[in-house]
Motif scaffolding. Sequence first.
Motif, PDB file in Angstrom:
ATOM      1  N   ARG A 248      19.955  37.603  -0.131  1.00  0.00           N
ATOM      2  CA  ARG A 248      18.889  38.710  -0.552  1.00  0.00           C
ATOM      3  C   ARG A 248      17.743  38.373  -0.142  1.00  0.00           C
ATOM      4  O   ARG A 248      17.169  37.236  -0.295  1.00  0.00           O
ATOM      5  CB  ARG A 248      18.784  38.624  -2.196  1.00  0.00           C
ATOM      6  N   ILE A 249      16.986  38.995   0.612  1.00  0.00           N
ATOM      7  CA  ILE A 249      15.644  39.047   1.404  1.00  0.00           C
ATOM      8  C   ILE A 249      14.760  39.529   0.204  1.00  0.00           C
ATOM      9  O   ILE A 249      14.559  41.074  -0.122  1.00  0.00           O
ATOM     10  CB  ILE A 249      15.707  40.019   2.516  1.00  0.00           C
ATOM     11  N   ARG A 254      10.090  40.926   3.711  1.00  0.00           N
ATOM     12  CA  ARG A 254      10.370  41.917   4.359  1.00  0.00           C
ATOM     13  C   ARG A 254       9.339  42.497   5.412  1.00  0.00           C
ATOM     14  O   ARG A 254       8.099  42.624   4.929  1.00  0.00           O
ATOM     15  CB  ARG A 254      11.084  43.004   3.569  1.00  0.00           C
ATOM     16  N   PRO A 255       9.704  42.741   6.663  1.00  0.00           N
ATOM     17  CA  PRO A 255      10.747  42.729   7.260  1.00  0.00           C
ATOM     18  C   PRO A 255      11.373  41.502   7.734  1.00  0.00           C
ATOM     19  O   PRO A 255      10.291  40.780   8.334  1.00  0.00           O
ATOM     20  CB  PRO A 255      11.011  43.670   8.336  1.00  0.00           C
ATOM     21  N   ARG A 275      20.670  44.521   5.848  1.00  0.00           N
ATOM     22  CA  ARG A 275      20.720  45.969   5.348  1.00  0.00           C
ATOM     23  C   ARG A 275      19.455  46.529   4.964  1.00  0.00           C
ATOM     24  O   ARG A 275      18.335  45.760   4.669  1.00  0.00           O
ATOM     25  CB  ARG A 275      21.586  45.752   4.040  1.00  0.00           C
ATOM     26  N   ALA A 276      19.397  47.688   4.786  1.00  0.00           N
ATOM     27  CA  ALA A 276      18.099  48.476   4.580  1.00  0.00           C
ATOM     28  C   ALA A 276      17.724  48.168   2.958  1.00  0.00           C
ATOM     29  O   ALA A 276      16.533  48.099   2.664  1.00  0.00           O
ATOM     30  CB  ALA A 276      18.203  49.876   4.704  1.00  0.00           C
ATOM     31  N   ASP A 277      18.727  47.954   2.221  1.00  0.00           N
ATOM     32  CA  ASP A 277      18.382  47.492   0.877  1.00  0.00           C
ATOM     33  C   ASP A 277      17.825  45.782   0.646  1.00  0.00           C
ATOM     34  O   ASP A 277      17.721  45.616  -0.702  1.00  0.00           O
ATOM     35  CB  ASP A 277      19.688  48.009  -0.139  1.00  0.00           C
ATOM     36  N   GLY A 278      17.947  45.207   1.809  1.00  0.00           N
ATOM     37  CA  GLY A 278      17.422  43.788   1.437  1.00  0.00           C
ATOM     38  C   GLY A 278      18.584  42.803   1.557  1.00  0.00           C
ATOM     39  O   GLY A 278      18.183  41.625   1.489  1.00  0.00           O
ATOM     40  N   THR A 315      16.830  29.575   4.902  1.00  0.00           N
ATOM     41  CA  THR A 315      17.163  28.790   3.719  1.00  0.00           C
ATOM     42  C   THR A 315      16.039  29.002   2.670  1.00  0.00           C
ATOM     43  O   THR A 315      16.288  28.347   1.523  1.00  0.00           O
ATOM     44  CB  THR A 315      16.761  27.169   4.144  1.00  0.00           C
ATOM     45  N   GLU A 316      15.148  29.870   2.585  1.00  0.00           N
ATOM     46  CA  GLU A 316      14.084  30.072   1.500  1.00  0.00           C
ATOM     47  C   GLU A 316      14.920  31.304   0.672  1.00  0.00           C
ATOM     48  O   GLU A 316      14.421  31.646  -0.207  1.00  0.00           O
ATOM     49  CB  GLU A 316      13.038  30.569   2.250  1.00  0.00           C
ATOM     50  N   LEU A 317      15.825  31.992   1.435  1.00  0.00           N
ATOM     51  CA  LEU A 317      16.523  33.251   1.009  1.00  0.00           C
ATOM     52  C   LEU A 317      17.747  32.872  -0.396  1.00  0.00           C
ATOM     53  O   LEU A 317      18.432  31.968  -0.306  1.00  0.00           O
ATOM     54  CB  LEU A 317      17.017  34.055   1.806  1.00  0.00           C
ATOM     55  N   PRO A 318      17.640  33.728  -1.433  1.00  0.00           N
ATOM     56  CA  PRO A 318      18.720  33.391  -2.585  1.00  0.00           C
ATOM     57  C   PRO A 318      20.012  33.929  -2.036  1.00  0.00           C
ATOM     58  O   PRO A 318      20.270  34.725  -1.102  1.00  0.00           O
ATOM     59  CB  PRO A 318      18.280  34.375  -3.623  1.00  0.00           C
ATOM     60  N   LEU A 319      20.994  32.844  -2.017  1.00  0.00           N
ATOM     61  CA  LEU A 319      22.345  33.138  -1.671  1.00  0.00           C
ATOM     62  C   LEU A 319      23.184  33.845  -2.877  1.00  0.00           C
ATOM     63  O   LEU A 319      23.317  33.426  -3.926  1.00  0.00           O
ATOM     64  CB  LEU A 319      23.120  31.757  -1.356  1.00  0.00           C
ATOM     65  N   VAL A 320      23.477  34.959  -2.729  1.00  0.00           N
ATOM     66  CA  VAL A 320      24.203  35.749  -3.798  1.00  0.00           C
ATOM     67  C   VAL A 320      25.699  36.004  -3.837  1.00  0.00           C
ATOM     68  O   VAL A 320      26.230  36.120  -4.690  1.00  0.00           O
ATOM     69  CB  VAL A 320      23.400  37.107  -3.946  1.00  0.00           C
ATOM     70  N   GLU A 321      26.243  35.756  -2.496  1.00  0.00           N
ATOM     71  CA  GLU A 321      27.669  35.937  -2.749  1.00  0.00           C
ATOM     72  C   GLU A 321      28.163  35.103  -1.558  1.00  0.00           C
ATOM     73  O   GLU A 321      27.570  35.150  -0.294  1.00  0.00           O
ATOM     74  CB  GLU A 321      27.909  37.426  -2.805  1.00  0.00           C
TER      75      GLU A 321
END
Length: 393
Positions: A248-249, A254-255, A275-278, A315-321
């Motif tokens: 998740r960004i 963003r961007p 994706r456009a939704d982040g 590596t700063e972004l949340p890993l969601v799946e």
Amino acid sequence: MSRANALSRTEDDAPTDVLVIGGGIIGLAVAWRTAQRGLRVAVVDPAPGGGAARVAAGMLAPVTELQYGEEPLLRLGMASNERYAAFTAELTELTGLDTGYRVTGTLAVALDADDKAELSELHAFHQRLGLASDWLSGREARRLEPMLAPGVRGGLLVTGDHQVDGRRLAAALVRACELSGVLLHRAEAVELLVEDDRATGVRLGTGERLLAARTVLAAGARSHLLPGLPPGVLPAIRPVKGQILRLRIPAAYRPFLSRNVRAVVRGGHLYLVPRADGELVVGATTEEQGHDTTVTAGGVYELLRDAHELVPGITELPLVETGAGLRPGSPDNAPLLGPTALPGLVAATGHYRNGVLLTPVTGDLLAEYLADGTLPERAAPFSPDRFALRSLV
């Protein structure tokens, strides 16, 4: 009742012209486009809209995915890519559902001298084939995508490559089928029915028998494993495992990336699809592990390690799946499209890495064949008979 009429009816007298085994995006596209031709169509799948597309990143990249010796597949992919805007617009107009189609382009980059030489050779190949791609210096590539690692040596910009969200596309195709009168049998096909050397339908896990004039086999990596399928009708479709990550960004970042980014890192292909939704999709491993879809610590580690080398800020972004799916690979990694050696049985499988990309063109070509009885010329290089002909030679 004539034999043709008998074959077009199920045991409960419900008319069916075409029965599609497999409710992934390929099977659904074939069903939808065929129903639009006025035929009576049914789909058999325990969970329509599932399959490999739910895991795929959704890159529409016929040019940057090009491999040497795959020019016919390139042309098929480009034809499908050209149809995507109208295809998704029609889906959205019919269903009200967004497919996530975006005109983004793809930037392929090189991280070291060897990668740069390989990318430069690919650019020359593009030029020989008359394809649109632009060579960039490392500085020019980083100017387009500031999050790229400082060590990027060069890049190849292909503005004609785009993206779609496989999950949203699948949901829209399910709804389009429902609105177009396609019957969805949410059950497992456990046996292909063959009578007088002709495919006549399937038996479901419930015990019900569904009969049809023609049966389309679109069951992905399990297509050739359907009980009742005579030996030699289809080559083995091997499952090729791919693990993938979704991050998740946050809005503040963003961007993060403006377009699809891909590279070869340690000999493996890596891509990042924003994706456009982040959401940011990172993929994918290539593993010959049979039908195993286990997400492994090693697979996640390799993807994050290589992605960090390409885009350090990831590596700063949340890993969601995390997830894993199976690509259906044919012996030559090209799809099987059209009639098989078994009368009444039609193939729409073996798309390997290009299932999402080839969905519009597969739906159109198969619907044309099923409605008119003539295989379009564009599908001829992908006839299932090509493997039988090779063995004879």
